[in-house]
Scaffold this motif. Structure first.
Motif, PDB file in Angstrom:
ATOM      1  N   PHE A 202       0.782  -1.275  -0.063  1.00 53.89           N
ATOM      2  CA  PHE A 202       0.113  -0.006  -0.039  1.00 53.89           C
ATOM      3  C   PHE A 202       0.845   1.169  -0.098  1.00 53.89           C
ATOM      4  O   PHE A 202       0.354   2.506  -0.394  1.00 53.89           O
ATOM      5  CB  PHE A 202      -1.055  -0.140   1.190  1.00 53.89           C
ATOM      6  CG  PHE A 202      -2.280  -0.922   0.803  1.00 53.89           C
ATOM      7  CD1 PHE A 202      -3.347  -0.092   0.555  1.00 53.89           C
ATOM      8  CD2 PHE A 202      -2.255  -1.993   0.787  1.00 53.89           C
ATOM      9  CE1 PHE A 202      -4.677  -0.835   0.339  1.00 53.89           C
ATOM     10  CE2 PHE A 202      -3.368  -2.909   0.785  1.00 53.89           C
ATOM     11  CZ  PHE A 202      -4.597  -2.320   0.416  1.00 53.89           C
ATOM     12  N   LYS A 204       2.757   1.852  -2.227  1.00 50.17           N
ATOM     13  CA  LYS A 204       2.818   2.204  -3.786  1.00 50.17           C
ATOM     14  C   LYS A 204       1.742   3.254  -4.143  1.00 50.17           C
ATOM     15  O   LYS A 204       1.980   3.769  -4.979  1.00 50.17           O
ATOM     16  CB  LYS A 204       2.696   0.751  -4.329  1.00 50.17           C
ATOM     17  CG  LYS A 204       3.785  -0.318  -4.197  1.00 50.17           C
ATOM     18  CD  LYS A 204       5.227   0.149  -4.569  1.00 50.17           C
ATOM     19  CE  LYS A 204       6.077  -0.967  -4.406  1.00 50.17           C
ATOM     20  NZ  LYS A 204       7.534  -0.925  -4.983  1.00 50.17           N
ATOM     21  N   ILE A 205       0.700   3.293  -3.316  1.00 56.34           N
ATOM     22  CA  ILE A 205      -0.322   4.254  -3.392  1.00 56.34           C
ATOM     23  C   ILE A 205      -0.377   5.247  -2.462  1.00 56.34           C
ATOM     24  O   ILE A 205      -1.634   5.840  -2.031  1.00 56.34           O
ATOM     25  CB  ILE A 205      -1.589   3.457  -3.701  1.00 56.34           C
ATOM     26  CG1 ILE A 205      -2.005   2.496  -2.492  1.00 56.34           C
ATOM     27  CG2 ILE A 205      -1.671   2.729  -5.196  1.00 56.34           C
ATOM     28  CD1 ILE A 205      -3.283   1.819  -2.606  1.00 56.34           C
ATOM     29  N   ASP A 206       0.668   5.479  -1.665  1.00 54.21           N
ATOM     30  CA  ASP A 206       0.727   6.265  -0.487  1.00 54.21           C
ATOM     31  C   ASP A 206      -0.575   6.183   0.593  1.00 54.21           C
ATOM     32  O   ASP A 206      -1.043   7.008   1.196  1.00 54.21           O
ATOM     33  CB  ASP A 206       0.615   7.689  -1.172  1.00 54.21           C
ATOM     34  CG  ASP A 206       1.845   8.084  -1.768  1.00 54.21           C
ATOM     35  OD1 ASP A 206       2.776   7.778  -1.751  1.00 54.21           O
ATOM     36  OD2 ASP A 206       1.372   8.913  -2.972  1.00 54.21           O
ATOM     37  N   SER A 208      -3.471   5.380  -0.018  1.00 50.97           N
ATOM     38  CA  SER A 208      -4.583   6.100  -0.250  1.00 50.97           C
ATOM     39  C   SER A 208      -5.575   5.683  -1.313  1.00 50.97           C
ATOM     40  O   SER A 208      -5.183   5.277  -2.617  1.00 50.97           O
ATOM     41  CB  SER A 208      -4.498   7.649  -0.673  1.00 50.97           C
ATOM     42  OG  SER A 208      -5.556   8.213  -1.187  1.00 50.97           O
ATOM     43  N   VAL A 211      -5.987   7.685  -4.382  1.00 55.58           N
ATOM     44  CA  VAL A 211      -4.521   7.647  -5.166  1.00 55.58           C
ATOM     45  C   VAL A 211      -4.178   6.368  -6.090  1.00 55.58           C
ATOM     46  O   VAL A 211      -4.331   6.422  -7.423  1.00 55.58           O
ATOM     47  CB  VAL A 211      -3.253   7.776  -4.372  1.00 55.58           C
ATOM     48  CG1 VAL A 211      -1.901   7.389  -5.429  1.00 55.58           C
ATOM     49  CG2 VAL A 211      -3.037   9.008  -3.593  1.00 55.58           C
ATOM     50  N   LEU A 212      -5.024   5.121  -5.696  1.00 61.72           N
ATOM     51  CA  LEU A 212      -5.140   4.128  -6.707  1.00 61.72           C
ATOM     52  C   LEU A 212      -6.030   4.250  -7.715  1.00 61.72           C
ATOM     53  O   LEU A 212      -5.724   4.037  -8.740  1.00 61.72           O
ATOM     54  CB  LEU A 212      -5.674   3.038  -5.548  1.00 61.72           C
ATOM     55  CG  LEU A 212      -5.850   1.694  -6.230  1.00 61.72           C
ATOM     56  CD1 LEU A 212      -4.765   1.072  -6.995  1.00 61.72           C
ATOM     57  CD2 LEU A 212      -6.723   0.598  -5.327  1.00 61.72           C
ATOM     58  N   GLN A 214      -6.867   7.140  -9.117  1.00 57.69           N
ATOM     59  CA  GLN A 214      -6.038   8.059 -10.126  1.00 57.69           C
ATOM     60  C   GLN A 214      -5.076   7.423 -10.915  1.00 57.69           C
ATOM     61  O   GLN A 214      -4.820   7.479 -12.135  1.00 57.69           O
ATOM     62  CB  GLN A 214      -5.257   9.181  -9.255  1.00 57.69           C
ATOM     63  CG  GLN A 214      -6.052  10.168  -8.777  1.00 57.69           C
ATOM     64  CD  GLN A 214      -5.602  11.268  -7.559  1.00 57.69           C
ATOM     65  OE1 GLN A 214      -4.400  11.243  -7.555  1.00 57.69           O
ATOM     66  NE2 GLN A 214      -6.270  11.893  -6.733  1.00 57.69           N
ATOM     67  N   GLN A 215      -4.336   6.424 -10.334  1.00 51.54           N
ATOM     68  CA  GLN A 215      -3.257   5.786 -10.920  1.00 51.54           C
ATOM     69  C   GLN A 215      -3.710   4.809 -12.063  1.00 51.54           C
ATOM     70  O   GLN A 215      -3.415   4.575 -13.128  1.00 51.54           O
ATOM     71  CB  GLN A 215      -2.441   4.902  -9.662  1.00 51.54           C
ATOM     72  CG  GLN A 215      -1.506   5.868  -9.139  1.00 51.54           C
ATOM     73  CD  GLN A 215      -0.506   5.108  -8.102  1.00 51.54           C
ATOM     74  OE1 GLN A 215      -0.497   3.853  -8.062  1.00 51.54           O
ATOM     75  NE2 GLN A 215       0.199   5.707  -7.274  1.00 51.54           N
ATOM     76  N   ILE A 289      -3.463  -2.666  -7.331  1.00 50.63           N
ATOM     77  CA  ILE A 289      -2.341  -1.971  -7.322  1.00 50.63           C
ATOM     78  C   ILE A 289      -1.134  -2.656  -8.168  1.00 50.63           C
ATOM     79  O   ILE A 289      -0.338  -1.806  -8.952  1.00 50.63           O
ATOM     80  CB  ILE A 289      -1.404  -2.087  -5.805  1.00 50.63           C
ATOM     81  CG1 ILE A 289      -2.488  -1.284  -4.884  1.00 50.63           C
ATOM     82  CG2 ILE A 289       0.030  -1.442  -5.771  1.00 50.63           C
ATOM     83  CD1 ILE A 289      -2.104  -1.613  -3.433  1.00 50.63           C
ATOM     84  N   THR A 292      -1.567  -1.172 -11.643  1.00 54.88           N
ATOM     85  CA  THR A 292      -1.321   0.264 -12.069  1.00 54.88           C
ATOM     86  C   THR A 292       0.254   0.335 -12.369  1.00 54.88           C
ATOM     87  O   THR A 292       0.901   1.127 -12.976  1.00 54.88           O
ATOM     88  CB  THR A 292      -1.235   1.092 -10.754  1.00 54.88           C
ATOM     89  OG1 THR A 292      -0.300   0.536  -9.741  1.00 54.88           O
ATOM     90  CG2 THR A 292      -2.852   1.039 -10.053  1.00 54.88           C
TER      91      THR A 292
END
Length: 493
Positions: A202, A204-206, A208, A211-212, A214-215, A289, A292
């Motif tokens: 996690f 890898k997506i801060d 959040s 953020v996931l 968005q990626q 994740i 992405t």
């Protein structure tokens, strides 16, 4: 072979040696009786059962399979997970306490004693229930094959065969008694190393979900981060398929029968299942994740790719230990459950002479080898890990859940509590037989579309009720009527 591959083989041998030692230690006590071998004599304490439930649920098939399925299907796959894992909580609330009061070796034996008193129904129930366990063992083998192929370069097929042999060896020695002690070690590994793994993933997506999203949008996969546009019936079917499969899985009934008392059965299932829901949902999100980071993978290779390319070598080894422990726990428990089911429900009822404990244990060990071989073939030829599970879930669940639920609720004496050796259900043998077959068959009819499982459940329930009313006074062939003789062990309350 690189240094990580060498360390993985060394770690595998070391862990297997520990499990072999545990199996040898429990072998003598397990052989004292078939009850000891099947359910640990009905005296297993809370701390062992908690880790057994959790470790069994976090098998390598779940760990890799759910991540891979989410990688392909996106958030809608959570419907299957919530159904599959949430059913443990349903089981804990409504069934675990009942099972904890009983000392049956299998849940088809419970259905036979409390509901139908029919050997044919018991055999059909055992066959369908065993299909789930066999699919799980095959899934663990397939996941191990994929994992080792990625890390060591060895072809998956021989790895599947090697690990299946290992599952067989451990399971045949100590039965349930050795499995619960192995699961204590494996469960601790899953809790600790699993927590560390999720923190790394996690990051890898801060940490959040926004953020996931968005990626995923940035790589052209935004549609997988939403439930909009997803067929609602498909979501419901995924949920129901996961839920009904677990409710008739011997893997969850067996530890409850093994519990020292009903409260331990209920609490261990509830808390073990609760932790597993969190871990499994997190595993599915890890699949997104991974998407992405790399959009060119298939469902089986998503998690191995992440472990090999996105974490430090020392963390890779740690994650491997996590996956290995989870897989061993789930595989040996499912293998044991399948062999117990076939021995207890397909063979034992039809023997003219009652089998001794030593004969039952010997037969169970032979069947463990046979089932292991069948599971290995399933693992080699199945297209994906989860395809093995979902087919077995839908077939067994649609065939057995209506019988189980209606049988327990539709009582001859509505005020009486279910008690071992006392039949208290209005379901007739012919109704049970037809209901099982109709549910199992319809669940696999592709022409019914995404509604197949729902239609199968409804059809099975209608058949059971209508045929029970029609055959209420029909005299059944005495050759296929069970005597209902059980030898209940005394449990603490």
């Amino acid at each position: 072979m690189n240094s990580s591959g060498i360390i993985i083989w060394i770690t595998t041998i070391a862990l297997c040696s520990v499990y072999f030692f545990i199996a040898i230690k429990q072998k003598k006590e397990a052989e004292l009786s078939f009850s000891n071998y099947a359910i640990g004599g009905g005296k297993i304490p809370f701390f062992l059962l908690f880790f057994t439930h959790f470790a069994n649920i976090m098998g390598v098939g779940n760990f890799m399979g759910h991540a891979g399925s989410a990688y392909i299907n996106g958030l809608p796959w959570l419907a299957f997970i919530v159904g599959e894992q949430g059913s443990k909580i349903i089981f804990a609330i409504f069934f675990a306490g009942l099972a904890g009061r009983m000392t049956y070796n299998t849940f088809p034996e419970m259905i036979d004693d409390l509901i139908t008193r029919d050997k044919v129904t018991r055999a059909l129930s055992g066959l369908l229930a065993a299909s789930i366990m066999i699919a799980w063992v095959g899934g663990q083998g397939k996941a191990f094959g994929q994992l080792f192929a990625t890390f060591t370069g060895v072809s998956p097929e021989p790895i599947i065969i090697i690990f299946t042999i290992m599952f067989v060896v451990y399971t045949t020695m100590g039965g349930m008694l050795s499995l619960v002690w192995m699961d204590l070690i494996q469960g601790l590994i899953c809790v600790i190393f699993g927590g560390i793994f999720y923190i790394i993933a996690f990051s890898k997506i801060d940490f959040s979900m926004a953020v996931l999203g968005q990626q995923l949008a940035a790589v052209g996969k935004a549609e997988l981060f939403t439930f909009s546009g997803t067929d609602k019936i498909s979501l419901i079917t995924k949920f129901v398929t996961g839920c009904i499969g677990i409710l008739v899985a011997q893997l969850y009934w067996q530890p409850c029968f093994a519990a020292k008392n009903p409260l331990i059965a209920k609490r261990s299932m509830f808390y073990g299942g609760g932790v597993a829901i969190v871990y499994t949902v997190l595993t599915a999100i890890v699949g997104l994740i991974i998407l992405t980071l790399n959009q060119g993978l298939d469902a089986n290779s998503a998690m191995p790719w992440f472990m090999l390319n996105e974490v430090a070598p020392v963390i890779t080894i740690m994650i491997f230990i996590l996956v290995f422990a989870a897989g061993m726990s789930s595989a040996d428990s499912n293998l044991n459950a399948a062999a117990i089911l076939i021995t207890n429900d397909l063979v034992r009822p039809f023997r003219k002479k009652e089998m001794s404990d030593s004969e039952l244990i010997k037969l169970t060990r032979i069947l463990t080898v046979v089932i292991g071989a069948a599971a290995a073939l399933g693992g080699i030829y199945a297209s994906t890990i989860m395809s093995l599970f979902s087919k077995a879930y839908s077939m067994a669940g649609a065939g057995l859940v209506p019988l189980l639920v209606i049988g327990l609720l539709w009582k001859e004496d509505s005020n009486a509590e279910h008690t071992m050796s006392k039949k208290n259900s209005k379901i007739t043998p012919w109704a049970a037989r037809v209901g099982i077959v109709v549910g199992a068959v319809l669940s696999q009819v592709k022409a019914l579309g995404p509604n197949a499982v729902l239609i199968a459940l409804a059809a099975s329930a209608v058949c059971i009720i209508v045929i029970s009313i029609m055959t209420k006074n029909v005299k059944n062939d005495p050759r296929f009527i069970s005597e209902g003789n059980v030898n209940p062990l005394i449990k603490e309350y």
